[in-house]
Design an enzyme around this catalytic site. Structure first.
Site, PDB file in Angstrom:
ATOM      1  N   ARG A  84       0.856  -1.188   0.000  1.00 39.96           N
ATOM      2  CA  ARG A  84       0.000   0.000   0.000  1.00 39.96           C
ATOM      3  C   ARG A  84       0.889   1.233   0.000  1.00 39.96           C
ATOM      4  O   ARG A  84       2.109   1.137   0.106  1.00 39.96           O
ATOM      5  CB  ARG A  84      -0.892   0.012   1.243  1.00 39.96           C
ATOM      6  N   LEU A  85       0.243   2.381  -0.130  1.00 41.52           N
ATOM      7  CA  LEU A  85       0.942   3.644   0.055  1.00 41.52           C
ATOM      8  C   LEU A  85       1.149   3.858   1.555  1.00 41.52           C
ATOM      9  O   LEU A  85       0.257   3.570   2.356  1.00 41.52           O
ATOM     10  CB  LEU A  85       0.079   4.771  -0.514  1.00 41.52           C
TER      11      LEU A  85
END
Length: 209
Positions: A84-85
């Site tokens: 994910r970010l």
């Protein structure tokens, strides 16, 4: 940690490294890019390992490969991959000039990366501090209440990412982080000075931080 970005066309690149060792209760507090103390051969080995992993997985979007580094033996060990970010992604954006949020969306839309590994560079240094609604005098217990005062600092080389404003209610149902102060400079020292200036001029009232 090494920032990766992959697309649906088989391209995977790294956007260099970040240092996130300053933590409290296993939560990151200060993050910076690039890492300031790694030998070039160790750094390159981390890049190569991360890209090989991302390529093997056919990874798409932004992701981070995290390592533990033993300073005595100069050995790095794989820890995990965050698919994910991450909170600290602005430090990478500032030193590479690549908007990771934009490219997540473009990759999800089927676009190929518009740059290869040889097109990517780092310039300068970025340091991020998390600003949390917590009481330092009470074992950093989370704070709740109304933000009666909220005024972000404005200065050269300073970026503020936040999800609150004056009058916002800080509830017990979410993470205690109110904002991130990210400072950028040509050198690590300048980035640190700008970060300190930003934190000293960040006015928050209603909850302890």
């Amino acid at each position: 940690e090494v920032q990766l970005l992959g697309d649906t066309h088989g391209n995977v690149v790294h956007l260099f490294d970040r240092e996130c060792s300053i933590q409290r209760n296993y939560q990151k507090v200060i993050e910076e890019a690039p890492v300031s103390h790694l030998d070039i051969t160790v750094r390159q080995s981390l890049f190569d390992c991360a890209v090989r992993l991302g390529t093997h997985l056919g990874y798409r979007g932004a992701g981070t490969v995290e390592f533990i580094f033993d300073a005595d033996s100069q050995q790095a060990y794989f820890l995990e991959m965050k698919t994910r970010l991450q909170v600290e992604h602005p430090t990478t954006e500032l030193v590479t000039g690549i908007d990771l949020v934009e490219w997540q969306i473009r990759v999800a839309n089927g676009e190929a990366l518009a740059f290869g590994q040889n097109d990517l560079r780092t310039l300068g240094h970025a340091i991020e501090a998390r600003v949390n609604a917590e009481d330092p005098a009470n074992k950093y217990m989370p704070e709740i209440g109304t933000l009666h005062l909220y005024r972000e600092p404005v200065a050269e080389g300073l970026r503020i990412d936040s999800g609150v404003a004056q009058g916002s209610e800080v509830s017990p149902f979410y993470d205690s982080m109110l904002a991130k102060v990210i400072a950028y400079g040509d050198t690590r020292g300048l980035a640190a000075q700008r970060l300190l200036h930003g934190l000293n001029n960040f006015a928050i009232g209603g909850v302890k931080t």
